[in-house]
Structures are given as C-alpha cells and as structure tokens.
Design an enzyme around this catalytic site. Structure first.
Site, PDB file in Angstrom:
ATOM      1  N   ARG A 269      68.666 -13.809  62.048  1.00  0.00           N
ATOM      2  CA  ARG A 269      69.880 -13.399  61.850  1.00  0.00           C
ATOM      3  C   ARG A 269      70.433 -14.776  62.520  1.00  0.00           C
ATOM      4  O   ARG A 269      70.531 -14.720  64.227  1.00  0.00           O
ATOM      5  CB  ARG A 269      69.718 -11.930  63.211  1.00  0.00           C
ATOM      6  CG  ARG A 269      70.888 -11.472  62.787  1.00  0.00           C
ATOM      7  CD  ARG A 269      71.552 -10.293  63.727  1.00  0.00           C
ATOM      8  NE  ARG A 269      70.745  -9.145  62.627  1.00  0.00           N
ATOM      9  CZ  ARG A 269      71.526  -7.816  62.818  1.00  0.00           C
ATOM     10  NH1 ARG A 269      72.311  -7.339  63.265  1.00  0.00           N
ATOM     11  NH2 ARG A 269      71.496  -6.959  61.468  1.00  0.00           N
TER      12      ARG A 269
ATOM     13  N   CYS B 176      75.004   1.444  56.682  1.00  0.00           N
ATOM     14  CA  CYS B 176      74.347   0.139  56.935  1.00  0.00           C
ATOM     15  C   CYS B 176      74.389   0.782  59.113  1.00  0.00           C
ATOM     16  O   CYS B 176      73.177   0.758  59.081  1.00  0.00           O
ATOM     17  CB  CYS B 176      74.259  -0.643  57.662  1.00  0.00           C
ATOM     18  SG  CYS B 176      75.851  -1.339  57.618  1.00  0.00           S
TER      19      CYS B 176
ATOM     20  N   GLN C 122      68.552  -4.902  54.591  1.00  0.00           N
ATOM     21  CA  GLN C 122      69.064  -3.173  54.874  1.00  0.00           C
ATOM     22  C   GLN C 122      69.338  -2.742  53.575  1.00  0.00           C
ATOM     23  O   GLN C 122      69.170  -1.682  53.475  1.00  0.00           O
ATOM     24  CB  GLN C 122      70.807  -3.827  55.211  1.00  0.00           C
ATOM     25  CG  GLN C 122      71.645  -2.200  55.150  1.00  0.00           C
ATOM     26  CD  GLN C 122      71.447  -1.309  56.332  1.00  0.00           C
ATOM     27  OE1 GLN C 122      70.987  -1.869  57.631  1.00  0.00           O
ATOM     28  NE2 GLN C 122      71.160  -0.364  56.217  1.00  0.00           N
TER      29      GLN C 122
ATOM     30  N   ARG D 294      64.512   1.353  57.591  1.00  0.00           N
ATOM     31  CA  ARG D 294      64.597  -0.293  57.864  1.00  0.00           C
ATOM     32  C   ARG D 294      62.880  -0.228  58.167  1.00  0.00           C
ATOM     33  O   ARG D 294      62.248  -1.482  57.504  1.00  0.00           O
ATOM     34  CB  ARG D 294      65.516  -0.410  58.409  1.00  0.00           C
ATOM     35  CG  ARG D 294      66.360  -0.513  57.973  1.00  0.00           C
ATOM     36  CD  ARG D 294      67.808  -1.626  57.097  1.00  0.00           C
ATOM     37  NE  ARG D 294      67.185  -2.656  57.385  1.00  0.00           N
ATOM     38  CZ  ARG D 294      68.056  -3.154  58.715  1.00  0.00           C
ATOM     39  NH1 ARG D 294      69.129  -3.081  59.442  1.00  0.00           N
ATOM     40  NH2 ARG D 294      67.313  -4.545  59.068  1.00  0.00           N
TER      41      ARG D 294
HETATM   42  N1   CP Z   1      72.219  -1.935  60.351  1.00  0.00           N
HETATM   43  C1   CP Z   1      72.263  -2.952  60.891  1.00  0.00           C
HETATM   44  O1   CP Z   1      70.951  -4.002  60.499  1.00  0.00           O
HETATM   45  O2   CP Z   1      71.777  -3.054  62.090  1.00  0.00           O
HETATM   46  P1   CP Z   1      71.810  -3.831  63.458  1.00  0.00           P
HETATM   47  O3   CP Z   1      72.565  -4.899  63.502  1.00  0.00           O
HETATM   48  O4   CP Z   1      71.839  -2.741  64.700  1.00  0.00           O
HETATM   49  O5   CP Z   1      70.745  -4.709  63.605  1.00  0.00           O
HETATM   50  N1  NVA Z   2      78.914  -6.110  58.760  1.00  0.00           N
HETATM   51  C1  NVA Z   2      78.453  -5.673  59.727  1.00  0.00           C
HETATM   52  C2  NVA Z   2      76.987  -5.530  59.394  1.00  0.00           C
HETATM   53  C3  NVA Z   2      75.631  -5.149  60.550  1.00  0.00           C
HETATM   54  C4  NVA Z   2      74.769  -4.539  60.580  1.00  0.00           C
HETATM   55  C5  NVA Z   2      78.355  -7.259  60.539  1.00  0.00           C
HETATM   56  O1  NVA Z   2      78.279  -8.314  59.873  1.00  0.00           O
HETATM   57  O2  NVA Z   2      78.495  -6.995  61.775  1.00  0.00           O
END
Ligand code: CP
Ligand code: NVA
Length: 307
Positions: A101, A263, A131, A291
């Site tokens: 991430r 999400c 997602q 997920r």
């Molecule tokens: N939807 C999602 O990716 O949640 P998190 O940021 O908690 O991983």
């Molecule tokens: N669009 C949001 C999604 C979080 C899961 C972000 O990037 O923070």
C-alpha cells in the site's frame, strides 16, 4: 512463464476474473485452512494506514498456509532513502510475494519491475484493485450475474472509482461515475474503461449530475471525499461534495432493491447518511468480508503460478 503482478484491475482479463471470483466463492463456501502456500512468506509493506486490507491479507495468508511479514514503510531502510529498486531486489531473495500500500502508482511499478516475485497493489493513489475484486464478488453474490447491471458511483473520482470503472468494464457492467466538476476520474482510465467496455458489452460514463446518474441504478457506491494523503483538503472538500451525499433522497431514485456499497472506512453524515450505511439496502459488511475471500483466491493464483 514469467511472474504475474496485480497492480491494476487491468492486470486481469475477463476470463481470469471469472476464474478468480469462482475460486473466491468456493473458498468462502468452504472456509477451511489449506496448505497450498505452505513454506511461503508474503511481505506486507504499508506506507498508509489500513484496517481491512491489512487484516484480511494477514488472515488470507495464514489460511493459505503461508507466513505474513507485516512491515511499515518507516521501519524499512526504504524510509531512510534506500531505493525502491534495491528494496525489490533484496526482498525478492527472501519472500515469495509482496502486498504493498503506497502513494504513487510509479512506486508499485518500480517495485514490481525490480522484483522477481509477484507484487500486489493494496491501494495506491491511482487504484484499489483488491477492493474492486471484493465489490464484484458482492454484486455477483446478490444479483447472480453482471449482465444488465448498472453501478453508479457518487463522490470523488479517486483510486476506488478508477478500479471500479475498470472492473465494471471487464465484467461487462455499465458504470457511471458522478463527481463534482473538477473531481472527475482521470481521463486515461475512463478512456481505457470505455475501450474495454466496448468489447464486453459494458459502458463507462462520467457526469456531474448525481440524481440523474443514480436513476434506476442496481448498485449505488460511494467512498470518502478526502482520501489518505488529502487530509489538508478535507474542509474544502466537505463543502464542494455536500450535494453528492448518498442519502435516502438520492437512493430513492435507484431501483427499489438497489444495493449500497462503500469500501469503508465511512464517514456517516458526510459522503453517506447513517440511515443508508446502516440500512436494509447496505451490503457493506459482506463487501468488507469478501476482501478476505478474493484475496485468498488472488494470492493462490499469483503465488502458485510462481511456485
Ligand atoms: N477498504 C479498505 O481498503 O480499507 P482499509 O483502508 O481499512 O484497508
Ligand atoms: N479512497 C480512499 C480509500 C480507502 C480504502 C483512500 O485512498 O483513502
């Protein structure tokens, strides 16, 4: 065969998507630990916070018989200036896959290019493909198929919207993204989704008119107005996005049995009204659960191929 990465929803073809979703459903129906990835280790590098992604990947890795190695960006030398390329080369000598991430999509691409093991996008500024896989599974579970399905996404044209546009196009759905002017999804993604949709019988559309976009929708989707990394814009965005809230009035324009997706994490009273998120049309808890199942199927597919 060379290794496969999952950096974008575009990383999978329509037939591969069906195989992945079928396998995820099978794993969900019979949730028993397997040893399919026995002896393997998956590094999880998170440069942004996470609840769902981090925990669901950790559990997925464990239920597949592998070991997960959670790492935050700051505890790696990466946080002190070691290059992404050197990190990729070195980690490839230890682990069998990486779940990452991060911010820029280019960081993922550079890591994947310098790694000999599969790299999975666990959210970037550009996309959130894991997602989107879970979203598709949730829609297919409730509707049976994607045929004739219209999904309207209301809110920011962000990473989640980008992956949904591509995912919907691959699945043959009609996806409409309704955003305030200036917050549209990036044109290259929209164009790519339209090219894919032309082959699958789907459609990808962008508008600023949320009430019209939601009319007769089968799925109404929203996400936060300020994503991770945009915290300083949050106050300004609250004003700009206020007319784009998914509330009972907007939802009433969709089909009576339309499902609501988000999400998560959600901000009740901002992008979504509490009575919608917590109401009978909401599928968000199943969506969050899914997920786990899609990521098990994904890891099995990517890491077994590289066995
Ligand atoms: N939807 C999602 O990716 O949640 P998190 O940021 O908690 O991983
Ligand atoms: N669009 C949001 C999604 C979080 C899961 C972000 O990037 O923070």
């Amino acid at each position: 065969m060379g290794k496969r990465d999952f950096l974008s929803m575009e990383s999978v073809s329509a037939p591969e998507l069906t195989v992945l979703l079928d396998r995820a459903s099978e794993m969900k129906a019979k949730r028993v630990p397997t040893n399919v990835l026995d002896g393997k280790t998956v590094a999880m590098i998170f440069e942004k916070p996470s609840t769902r992604t981090r925990v669901s990947f950790d559990v997925a890795i464990s239920e597949l018989g592998a070991t997960s190695l959670p790492l935050s960006g700051t505890e790696l030398q990466l946080g002190r200036g070691e290059t992404i390329e050197d990190t990729g080369r070195v980690l490839s000598r230890y682990v069998h896959g990486m779940v990452v991430r991060t911010f820029g999509q280019d960081r993922l691409e550079r890591l994947a290019a310098s790694s000999t093991v599969p790299v999975v996008n666990a959210l970037s500024d550009l996309e959130h493909p894991c997602q989107a896989l879970a979203d598709l599974l949730t829609i297919r579970e409730r509707r049976g198929s994607f045929q004739g399905c219209t999904m309207t996404y209301v809110g920011d044209g962000n990473n989640v919207a980008h992956s949904l546009l591509l995912a919907g196009a691959i699945a043959g759905m009609r996806v409409i993204v309704a955003t305030p002017p200036g917050y549209e999804p990036i044109p290259q993604i929209v164009k790519r989704a339209q090219q894919i949709a032309a082959e699958t019988g789907g459609a990808a559309e962008v508008t600023t008119d949320a009430p019209t976009a939601v009319r007769d929708a089968d799925v109404v989707y929203t996400d936060v107005w300020a994503s991770m990394g945009q915290e300083q814009e949050a106050a300004e965005r609250k004003l700009i996005f206020a007319p784009y809230q998914v509330n009972p009035v907007l939802l009433a324009r969709a089909k009576p049995d339309a499902m609501v997706l988000h999400c998560l994490p959600a901000h009740r009273g901002e992008e979504i009204a509490a009575e919608v998120l917590d109401g009978p049309q909401s599928a968000v808890w199943d969506q969050a659960e899914n997920r786990l199942h899609v990521q098990k199927a994904l890891l099995e597919w990517l890491l077994e191929e590289n066995a």
